[in-house]
Design a protein around this motif. Sequence first.
Motif, PDB file in Angstrom:
ATOM      1  N   TYR A  36       0.824  -1.267  -0.010  1.00  0.00           N
ATOM      2  CA  TYR A  36      -0.074   0.032   0.111  1.00  0.00           C
ATOM      3  C   TYR A  36       0.922   1.227   0.075  1.00  0.00           C
TER       4      TYR A  36
ATOM      5  N   GLN B  24      -1.703   6.066  -5.200  1.00  0.00           N
ATOM      6  CA  GLN B  24      -2.689   6.677  -4.218  1.00  0.00           C
ATOM      7  C   GLN B  24      -2.702   5.786  -3.073  1.00  0.00           C
ATOM      8  N   SER B  25      -2.881   6.519  -1.810  1.00  0.00           N
ATOM      9  CA  SER B  25      -3.487   5.693  -0.599  1.00  0.00           C
ATOM     10  C   SER B  25      -4.558   4.828  -0.813  1.00  0.00           C
ATOM     11  N   LEU B  26      -4.804   3.802  -0.127  1.00  0.00           N
ATOM     12  CA  LEU B  26      -5.690   2.870   0.034  1.00  0.00           C
ATOM     13  C   LEU B  26      -5.677   1.847  -1.411  1.00  0.00           C
ATOM     14  N   GLN B  27      -5.060   2.193  -2.614  1.00  0.00           N
ATOM     15  CA  GLN B  27      -5.045   1.145  -3.519  1.00  0.00           C
ATOM     16  C   GLN B  27      -3.994   0.157  -3.104  1.00  0.00           C
TER      17      GLN B  27
ATOM     18  N   GLY C 141      -9.840  -3.412  -5.903  1.00  0.00           N
ATOM     19  CA  GLY C 141     -10.620  -2.299  -5.901  1.00  0.00           C
ATOM     20  C   GLY C 141     -10.058  -1.159  -4.914  1.00  0.00           C
ATOM     21  N   LEU C 142     -10.400   0.019  -5.382  1.00  0.00           N
ATOM     22  CA  LEU C 142     -10.038   1.086  -4.440  1.00  0.00           C
ATOM     23  C   LEU C 142     -11.114   1.364  -3.576  1.00  0.00           C
TER      24      LEU C 142
ATOM     25  N   ALA D 149      -2.422  -3.070  -9.933  1.00  0.00           N
ATOM     26  CA  ALA D 149      -3.271  -2.974  -8.914  1.00  0.00           C
ATOM     27  C   ALA D 149      -3.804  -4.306  -8.657  1.00  0.00           C
TER      28      ALA D 149
ATOM     29  N   LEU E 236      -2.369   4.631  -9.977  1.00  0.00           N
ATOM     30  CA  LEU E 236      -2.260   3.656  -9.124  1.00  0.00           C
ATOM     31  C   LEU E 236      -1.568   4.189  -7.799  1.00  0.00           C
TER      32      LEU E 236
END
Length: 234
Positions: A11, A54-57, A80-81, A77, A52
């Motif tokens: 992450y 970015q936080s949380l992905q 899902g985000l 990835a 891709l």
Amino acid sequence: MPERVECQPAYVLHSRPYKETSALVSFLTLDYGRIDGVARGVRRKNSRNRALLQSLQPLHISWRGASELKTLSDIEACGGLPLLTGRAVSCVLYANELINRLIMPGEAVPELFREYALLINQLQDKALLEPALRNFEWQLLASLGYPILFRQSSGKVIDPQGRYDYLWQSGFVINDEGIPGELLLALEQDDWSDPRALRAAKILNRAAIQPLLGDKPLLSRQLFHNGVHKAPAP
């Protein structure tokens, strides 16, 4: 650590621009803990990896390099985000900053990675938000070698009728103005049914984490107090 690692679950914790088209990115990974790397060309408009990082992905990343600063070779990835807003986003910013501040690069913390993934999943349910964050803090402390042991500093069990303060590296000591023992025993069992439990856990965890942070304040808390985010500080 091997000079080349392939397809590691990860992450993004933090990203900032580097040179004209690249980025310096900090990741939390499953097997290698916090990893800092250069994502070359990722800021070009036609970069497939631009969205891709970015936080949380949830990601799978590959890298090479023997120094602490790795060169990312692949980013994919692997889920899902999640759509988080408000207080949930505040919690992620806070968790990310704690990891960046307290976890050394290359230090394997697989249980913390799993707890972080669980945190992101549970933050989608408002009822689980604060218990999830407190559980994450406990796992962070355990990963750092400072677990909260629900025992008195003398080694005696917690008396449900007593009240206690938490002293860093010592444990719980009797204090008539402290946290009720019954709440501490409930927290040990992950029992959040008492409405006072969340506040007690927040007080306890701040007392345990603050000595590790030192005098430098958390930027995420400063943002909350300055009104940048409407959610209360974690």
